[in-house]
Design an enzyme around this catalytic site. Structure first.
Site, mmCIF file in Angstrom:
data_model
loop_
_atom_site.group_PDB
_atom_site.id
_atom_site.type_symbol
_atom_site.label_atom_id
_atom_site.label_comp_id
_atom_site.label_asym_id
_atom_site.label_seq_id
_atom_site.Cartn_x
_atom_site.Cartn_y
_atom_site.Cartn_z
ATOM 1 N N TYR A 169 33.203 18.538 40.891
ATOM 2 C CA TYR A 169 33.947 18.458 39.638
ATOM 3 C C TYR A 169 33.115 17.643 38.662
ATOM 4 C CZ TYR A 169 38.118 18.801 36.750
ATOM 5 O OH TYR A 169 38.995 19.097 35.741
ATOM 6 N N LYS A 202 47.547 43.591 50.951
ATOM 7 C CA LYS A 202 46.327 44.248 50.476
ATOM 8 C C LYS A 202 45.184 43.251 50.390
ATOM 9 C CE LYS A 202 44.984 48.302 48.737
ATOM 10 N NZ LYS A 202 45.394 49.639 49.177
#
Length: 404
Positions: A53, A108
């Protein structure tokens, strides 16, 4: 029925005196969802944090701002697909809405990962108008390397896919159309070979002129089928019909060279192939009039248009969409490898050549093992994804849509 009622592992048992409901493993498996996000880099201390970060991330952001193509190298973009639906045509459930579609979209996504090594994010949209769907996906697209459209009802699905393909420079693929078509073509190639024929020798009849039926007809024509007629609820889609939508009018223009008219049953007289993607039931007398060594792909779930017991009386090869019979026409054989190949070469779109290559590669996996009960591989055959991925990547390069 709510999960809390049927799943005793929910943490709250039945009220005193109430009869305990049976345990339902489907609810148990789905509790909390079927997927999660995990980090691929460690964040163990302040040094790791400063790299993952701020301030380290700022260097990468600045580099991408200056050279946008670096986003593929320094983010997950080129490895992740958005699985997008509006919940209007979910499996065999129909229009159940975006929230209720999420278990299917999660499913999916985990199939993408399991069978193709591709990360995927389920996105269920609360909008139905074509303009809204297109604009929403376009605005989401910077985060993804590809878009898999799923369970959007016809005929809107055709327009949504076409417009997204025009506006985006990443693969957009409506699996209900093209995944079904690729697997069907692969199985039909092998079934024809098994019976001593080629695609060019076959006359096919497709029951269903929705997303899957149109795409199957198109890919069969591209692959060189002898002839194919498509039937909707009113009969054979032909040029002389005045009630056709724009999609069906286009369909009539490249199918039915024989100029057939009338019912599905009449089209089956002497036909070599039946492909069902519509539901309903085909009468046995109509099946009996098909040509010798017929090939029957009755793919409606859970009830095939022609029951396998009936189909086997007249057909040399029988396929269904079900997992409890041989020769399952399952989209999972296609879409993970197709996207893996497209992402591997950073393809800008998925071409007809890439789909044909996927079907050829899929058929070749079991080319040396052909039998009436084996014209298509199992979804768990570990050869499938590598074969399809390699073929699609090579076709993307040949078609000039690969960017690396």
């Amino acid at each position: 029925m709510a999960a809390e009622i049927v799943n005793p592992l929910s943490g709250s048992g039945p009220e005193e005196g109430a009869q305990e409901e049976p345990f339902d493993p489907a609810f148990a498996l789905h509790r909390g969802g079927k997927m999660a996000v995990r980090a691929t880099v460690p964040v163990r201390d302040k040094d790791d944090l400063s790299l993952a970060y701020t301030p380290g991330v700022a260097k990468v952001c600045t580099a991408i701002a200056e050279q946008p193509e670096l986003v593929h190298d320094y983010t997950w973009k080129s490895q992740v697909v958005a699985v997008v639906t509006d919940g209007s045509a979910v499996l065999g459930l129909g229009d159940i809405g975006p929230e209720a579609s999420l278990p299917v979209m999660e499913g999916k996504a985990i199939l993408f990962k399991q069978f193709g090594g591709v990360d995927a994010v389920p996105i269920a949209l609360d909008c139905r108008e074509v303009d809204e769907l297109v604009e929403t996906v376009v605005r989401l697209a910077p985060s993804f390397g590809g878009v898999n459209l799923e369970d959007i009802s016809a005929p809107r699905c055709f327009e949504v896919e076409r417009r997204l393909q025009e506006r985006l420079d990443i693969p957009v693929f409506h699996d209900d159309q093209h995944g079904t078509a690729v697997v069907t073509l692969a199985a039909l190639r092998n079934a024809a070979k098994l019976t001593g024929r080629t695609l060019g020798d076959l006359r096919a009849v497709i029951s269903g002129a929705g997303a899957a039926g149109v795409a199957i007809a198109r890919i069969l024509v591209e692959a060189g089928i002898g002839d194919v007629a498509v039937c909707d609820r009113k009969g054979i889609v032909s040029r002389d019909r005045e009630d056709l939508t724009d999609v069906k009018r286009e369909l009539a223009g490249f199918t039915n060279k024989a100029g057939l008219a009338g019912s599905l049953e009449s089209a089956l007289d002497g036909a070599d192939v039946f492909i069902g993607v519509s539901g309903g039931t085909v009468p046995e007398p109509a099946v009996a009039k098909m040509a010798d060594n017929a090939l029957i792909f009755a793919m409606a779930n859970p009830n095939p248009e022609i029951h396998p017991d009936v189909a086997h009386k007249y057909a040399a090869v029988v396929a269904t969409g079900r997992s409890d019979y041989p020769n399952q026409i399952n989209n999972v054989l296609a879409f993970p490898g197709i996207f893996a190949g497209a992402l591997q070469v950073r393809a800008s779109r998925i071409t007809e050549g890439m789909k044909l290559a996927a079907a050829e590669a899929l058929a070749a996996v079991v080319a040396d093992e052909l039998s009436a009960d084996c014209v298509i591989p199992s979804p768990f055959d570990e050869r499938v994804a590598p074969a399809v991925t390699a073929a699609v990547a090579a076709a993307a390069r040949a078609d000039g849509v690969a960017r690396r």
